[in-house]
Design a protein around this motif. Structure first.
Motif, PDB file in Angstrom:
ATOM      1  N   ILE A   4      26.299 -17.401   1.705  1.00 32.15           N
ATOM      2  CA  ILE A   4      27.023 -17.176   0.444  1.00 32.15           C
ATOM      3  C   ILE A   4      27.127 -15.671   0.215  1.00 32.15           C
ATOM      4  N   LEU A   5      28.336 -15.211  -0.080  1.00 30.49           N
ATOM      5  CA  LEU A   5      28.570 -13.830  -0.486  1.00 30.49           C
ATOM      6  C   LEU A   5      28.810 -13.840  -1.992  1.00 30.49           C
ATOM      7  N   ILE A 113      26.395 -24.835  -7.289  1.00 30.19           N
ATOM      8  CA  ILE A 113      27.048 -24.476  -6.018  1.00 30.19           C
ATOM      9  C   ILE A 113      26.012 -24.302  -4.914  1.00 30.19           C
ATOM     10  N   ILE A 114      24.932 -23.586  -5.224  1.00 28.11           N
ATOM     11  CA  ILE A 114      23.901 -23.326  -4.220  1.00 28.11           C
ATOM     12  C   ILE A 114      23.199 -24.620  -3.810  1.00 28.11           C
ATOM     13  N   PRO A 119      22.793 -22.915   1.347  1.00 29.25           N
ATOM     14  CA  PRO A 119      23.002 -21.775   2.255  1.00 29.25           C
ATOM     15  C   PRO A 119      21.720 -21.389   2.978  1.00 29.25           C
ATOM     16  N   GLU A 120      21.883 -20.727   4.124  1.00 24.78           N
ATOM     17  CA  GLU A 120      20.737 -20.223   4.864  1.00 24.78           C
ATOM     18  C   GLU A 120      20.479 -18.752   4.550  1.00 24.78           C
ATOM     19  N   ALA A 121      21.418 -18.120   3.834  1.00 23.68           N
ATOM     20  CA  ALA A 121      21.236 -16.737   3.382  1.00 23.68           C
ATOM     21  C   ALA A 121      22.221 -16.478   2.256  1.00 23.68           C
ATOM     22  N   TYR A 140      16.796 -20.971  -6.946  1.00 26.75           N
ATOM     23  CA  TYR A 140      17.756 -22.009  -6.583  1.00 26.75           C
ATOM     24  C   TYR A 140      17.696 -22.367  -5.103  1.00 26.75           C
ATOM     25  N   CYS A 141      17.151 -21.479  -4.271  1.00 23.76           N
ATOM     26  CA  CYS A 141      17.092 -21.750  -2.838  1.00 23.76           C
ATOM     27  C   CYS A 141      15.896 -21.021  -2.237  1.00 23.76           C
TER      28      CYS A 141
END
Length: 393
Positions: A4-5, A113-114, A119-121, A140-141
């Motif tokens: 994710i950017l 969204i997360i 995501p992994e990063a 969140y992650c």
């Protein structure tokens, strides 16, 4: 990897120059096989330039129509963009406090969204509020969160607004690593701030877009080009004053910004319409062809974290005249691929431009000097950093 950017600096069809470096980073990571999804916080308040020095009703309405579009389903050059609306506070009084209002605006949507994307990063651009929002992203992650400090929030804003020490403290505590985009920026942050976790990974240039074309070399040493936002820190007012006093020189400035009307007025009031022009809203993909029509590139910045535009110009074989700010002072060898202006003012810049006009340049050799600094290199270094941080988890 799914990455994710998270940044407000990402281009749209209406703003081609808003975050071209973020777009380049996303492309570099995609080229390495990673899936990149963009979360783009969008201010509900139109830019100040649409209100002052005169009211631009059409631009304000267009801006509001744009932010009313759905949060998903937005694409730009193949990247899926989740737009999230938020209401910023005045930087002058509440710069640090932005983080709390930012969180109130985006927390539910970002968490959703997360949670869905897993995501992994996560890469945040800029240091504040996206970077300092790491404190919530980490909840969140469990993946690495990397912050890219672009420049102004580290090099310019601390002199204008309060809260930089709290921002640095938050980054040290919550972001897994802060990436500084240039050696110049690394030196400044080491001198000014107590960063405990940072890595210098130089920005690059798009070597697929910007490259030397010998067949298109203009060969007339009096055509100058400059690109960048039309604001105080890019120093185009200094360049305009210098070129005004070089009757044989012509100049094109490619960019948009708050000072467009002021610079246009300067051109008109000094009778420079025949040899000076401002080109607005040109897609980056067209710049390389435009550079082939010119002979010198000028980067007269008062403050610059890197100066990627100068690197792009070098890659096209243009000698670059630059201020000592930013990374160009590490790339430019006086008389070989350009000149550094030791003390930036209109008189000194004028003298250097005249000197450059009378120098015989090897355009092919200039292009070769930029070859090793493509975004591909940045992408590999960032990928290595992500893997390093994942191993520490």
């Amino acid at each position: 990897m799914k990455i994710i950017l998270f940044t407000h600096l990402f281009p749209t069809e209406a703003e081609n120059y808003n975050g071209v470096c973020s777009l380049a980073r996303a492309k570099a990571l995609r080229k390495l096989g990673h899936e990149v999804i963009v979360i783009k916080p969008v201010s509900m308040l139109p830019p100040v330039k649409y209100f002052f020095p005169r009211l631009h009703i059409k631009n304000i309405m267009k801006y509001w129509r744009g932010i009313r579009t759905s949060r998903s389903g937005n694409m730009y050059e193949g990247f899926h963009i989740h737009k999230i609306k938020w209401l910023p506070l005045p930087h002058k009084y509440l710069w640090w406090q932005q983080i709390y209002f930012f969180h109130l605006s985006v927390r539910k949507i970002v968490k959703k969204i997360i949670t869905q994307l897993k995501p992994e990063a996560i890469i945040t651009v800029v240091a504040h509020p996206e970077g300092t929002y790491s404190r919530y992203l980490k909840k969140y992650c469990g993946c690495p969160v990397i912050t890219i400090a672009e420049g102004s929030e580290i090099l310019v804003y601390p002199g204008l607004f309060k809260g930089i020490n709290k921002i640095i403290k938050a980054l040290n505590k919550y972001s897994d690593m802060t990436v500084l985009v240039s050696e110049h920026m690394r030196e400044k942050t080491a001198e000014l701030y107590n960063y405990t976790k940072y890595r210098m990974i130089r920005n690059g240039y798009d070597n697929e877009l910007f490259h030397f074309n010998a067949a298109k070399v203009n060969g007339k040493p009096h055509k100058i080009i400059s690109t960048g936002s039309l604001d105080y820190y890019k120093g185009h007012d200094i360049l305009l004053e210098a070129v005004r006093n070089i009757p044989s020189a012509s100049l094109a400035i490619v960019g948009e910004g708050d000072l467009y009307d002021k610079y246009s007025g300067f051109i008109k009031s000094n009778g420079l319409e025949e040899r000076v022009k401002i080109i607005k809203n040109m897609p980056q993909a067209e710049l390389s062809s435009l550079y082939a029509e010119y002979d010198l590139f000028c980067l007269p910045s008062r403050s610059e974290s890197f100066g990627v535009a100068g690197l792009e110009a070098l890659a096209c074989g243009l000698p670059v005249i630059a201020s000592p700010e930013g990374e160009m002072k590490y790339f430019i060898k006086n008389g070989n691929n350009g000149f550094i202006v030791p003390q930036l003012n209109a008189e000194n810049l004028k003298a250097i431009i005249i000197k450059a006009m009378n120098t015989g340049w090897d355009r092919y050799a200039i292009a070769q000097s930029a070859l090793t600094y493509g975004w591909d290199k940045w992408g590999r270094e960032l990928e290595n950093l992500i893997m390093e941080l994942k191993l520490k988890k």
